[in-house]
Design a protein around this motif. Sequence first.
Motif, PDB file in Angstrom:
ATOM      1  N   GLU A  78       0.825  -1.205   0.000  1.00 41.57           N
ATOM      2  CA  GLU A  78       0.000   0.000   0.000  1.00 41.57           C
ATOM      3  C   GLU A  78       0.863   1.262   0.000  1.00 41.57           C
ATOM      4  OE1 GLU A  78      -3.969   0.611   2.320  1.00 41.57           O
ATOM      5  OE2 GLU A  78      -2.356   1.467   3.553  1.00 41.57           O
ATOM      6  N   SER A  79       2.000   1.214   0.686  1.00 44.05           N
ATOM      7  CA  SER A  79       2.877   2.383   0.725  1.00 44.05           C
ATOM      8  C   SER A  79       3.419   2.731  -0.657  1.00 44.05           C
ATOM      9  CB  SER A  79       4.030   2.174   1.707  1.00 44.05           C
ATOM     10  OG  SER A  79       4.958   1.238   1.209  1.00 44.05           O
ATOM     11  N   CYS A  80       3.591   1.715  -1.496  1.00 39.96           N
ATOM     12  CA  CYS A  80       4.050   1.964  -2.868  1.00 39.96           C
ATOM     13  C   CYS A  80       2.924   2.523  -3.735  1.00 39.96           C
ATOM     14  CB  CYS A  80       4.580   0.670  -3.489  1.00 39.96           C
ATOM     15  SG  CYS A  80       6.076   0.063  -2.687  1.00 39.96           S
ATOM     16  N   GLN A  81       1.686   2.172  -3.411  1.00 40.23           N
ATOM     17  CA  GLN A  81       0.538   2.654  -4.174  1.00 40.23           C
ATOM     18  C   GLN A  81       0.085   4.043  -3.722  1.00 40.23           C
ATOM     19  OE1 GLN A  81      -2.271  -0.466  -3.408  1.00 40.23           O
ATOM     20  NE2 GLN A  81      -1.348  -1.861  -4.900  1.00 40.23           N
ATOM     21  N   TYR A  86       1.203   7.931   3.060  1.00 34.05           N
ATOM     22  CA  TYR A  86       2.179   7.395   4.014  1.00 34.05           C
ATOM     23  C   TYR A  86       3.137   8.486   4.489  1.00 34.05           C
ATOM     24  CZ  TYR A  86       0.778   2.557   4.002  1.00 34.05           C
ATOM     25  OH  TYR A  86       0.080   1.404   4.216  1.00 34.05           O
ATOM     26  N   PHE A  87       3.566   9.357   3.588  1.00 37.23           N
ATOM     27  CA  PHE A  87       4.440  10.463   3.963  1.00 37.23           C
ATOM     28  C   PHE A  87       3.740  11.386   4.957  1.00 37.23           C
ATOM     29  CE2 PHE A  87       6.153  14.728   3.511  1.00 37.23           C
ATOM     30  CZ  PHE A  87       7.509  14.505   3.658  1.00 37.23           C
TER      31      PHE A  87
END
Length: 119
Positions: A78-81, A86-87
Motif C-alpha cells: 500500500e505504501s508503494c501505491q 504514508y508520507f
Amino acid sequence: MNMLVSGGPCLLEVGRTVTGIDNLCNSSVLALQRAQKRVGRSLRFVQGSSCEAVARKWTFRGGIDAVIHFAVFKAVGESCQEPPRYFDNNILGAIALMQAMDRRGVHWLVFSSSATVCG
C-alpha cells in the motif's frame, strides 16, 4: 511516569500511567476495551491522529513525561501505491508530534518506524 502511546495501549501491562492516542483506522474501540479488560487497568484515550493539532493539544494537557510513537502506516504494498498518504502520516505526523512535545518540554521519545514482518 506518565506515558503517551500513539497507536496502542501496550504499556498498561507493565503498570505505567498511559494516555493513548489513535485514530482507530487499523483498530477499534472494542479492541481497546478488550486490552483494558485483559490487564485490569484503564487508560486515558484520545481518538484522533498524531497529525491533528486539536488532539495533540488536548493530549498533552494531562502531564505527559515521555512518548512512545507507534502510529505509523506499515503496509509495504500500500505504501508503494499511496506514497503521499504514508508520507503525511508517518513523516509529517511524527514531526508534528515532536513539535508538540517540544512545546510542552517533553524530551523522551521512542519512535518505532515499522512493525512490518516480511516472510
